[in-house]
Scaffold this active site. Structure first.
Site, PDB file in Angstrom:
ATOM      1  N   HIS A  24       0.833  -1.212   0.000  1.00 52.80           N
ATOM      2  CA  HIS A  24       0.000   0.000   0.000  1.00 52.80           C
ATOM      3  C   HIS A  24       0.860   1.251   0.000  1.00 52.80           C
ATOM      4  O   HIS A  24       2.078   1.187   0.160  1.00 52.80           O
ATOM      5  CB  HIS A  24      -0.948  -0.007   1.206  1.00 52.80           C
ATOM      6  CG  HIS A  24      -0.248  -0.038   2.530  1.00 52.80           C
ATOM      7  ND1 HIS A  24       0.296   1.096   3.116  1.00 52.80           N
ATOM      8  CD2 HIS A  24       0.012  -1.066   3.374  1.00 52.80           C
ATOM      9  CE1 HIS A  24       0.838   0.767   4.271  1.00 52.80           C
ATOM     10  NE2 HIS A  24       0.683  -0.539   4.455  1.00 52.80           N
ATOM     11  N   CYS A  37       3.047  -5.136   6.565  1.00 54.86           N
ATOM     12  CA  CYS A  37       2.814  -4.677   5.189  1.00 54.86           C
ATOM     13  C   CYS A  37       4.072  -4.068   4.571  1.00 54.86           C
ATOM     14  O   CYS A  37       5.054  -3.811   5.256  1.00 54.86           O
ATOM     15  CB  CYS A  37       1.714  -3.623   5.178  1.00 54.86           C
ATOM     16  SG  CYS A  37       0.124  -4.231   5.748  1.00 54.86           S
TER      17      CYS A  37
END
Length: 193
Positions: free
Chosen positions: A153, A169
């Site tokens: 992301h 992440c």
């Protein structure tokens, strides 16, 4: 009126010359380290590890991504020969790092962030969710992996890029995730090293 030169000023100026001229020298050389034929993993001028998709996947399919925790970089290969390398944030600890093979199963422009149960355990003051916008830790785009709660992301907090700063992440600058997002198809294979 003339300004006299001091010995200290001249020495400081000469000492700064190599530092100030390094970027120009690299541009003039055409980033020569990247022009060499790749024979296995090599370090280039930005300290990323140069990789070949063939070392990780049998076929390219609809695309391939390698997220390298050690060099804090994401490499992308598209089915049309497109190749990109981006600096990333990486998980804070080895405990938060999941390694292996997965794939992109969903994509969202303007994602909503919802803290996981383990995040809430570590910080009970976290909100239930954060809608799209400048306070959202997922930035402007998100690509969800087959592993629950693991994403590629963007981020609004640019200080995180190049550092261990996530709960698992891989974060990219918003501008760069916006470039990558349309290239990545559902089913793109991903390996985390």
């Amino acid at each position: 009126m003339t300004t006299p030169f001091s010995r200290r000023g001249v020495i400081a100026g000469l000492a700064a010359l190599p530092v100030l001229s390094a970027p120009a020298l690299l541009r003039a050389q055409g980033l020569g380290a990247l022009d060499r034929p790749v024979t296995g993993a090599q370090r280039n001028i930005s300290s990323f590890t140069t990789r070949n998709w063939q070392d990780h996947f049998d076929t390219l399919g609809v695309g391939a991504i390698v997220c390298d925790v050690d060099s804090r970089a994401l490499s992308y290969w598209g089915p049309d020969g497109t190749f990109r390398v981006y600096p990333t944030s990486v998980p804070l600890t080895e405990e938060l790092t999941r390694r292996g093979y997965t794939e992109v199963v969903r994509k969202k422009e303007g994602p909503t962030w919802t803290p996981t149960a383990s995040m809430r355990e570590r910080d009970p003051s976290l909100p239930d969710s954060v809608p799209p916008g400048p306070e959202n830790p997922l930035g402007t785009h998100a690509m969800y992996l087959d592993w629950p709660a693991y994403l590629i992301h963007g981020t609004h907090d640019t200080r995180k890029i190049g550092r261990p700063s996530s709960s698992g992440c891989f974060g990219l600058y918003n501008e760069q995730v916006a470039q990558l997002y349309p290239l990545v198809e559902i089913g793109t294979q991903v390996r985390v090293l």
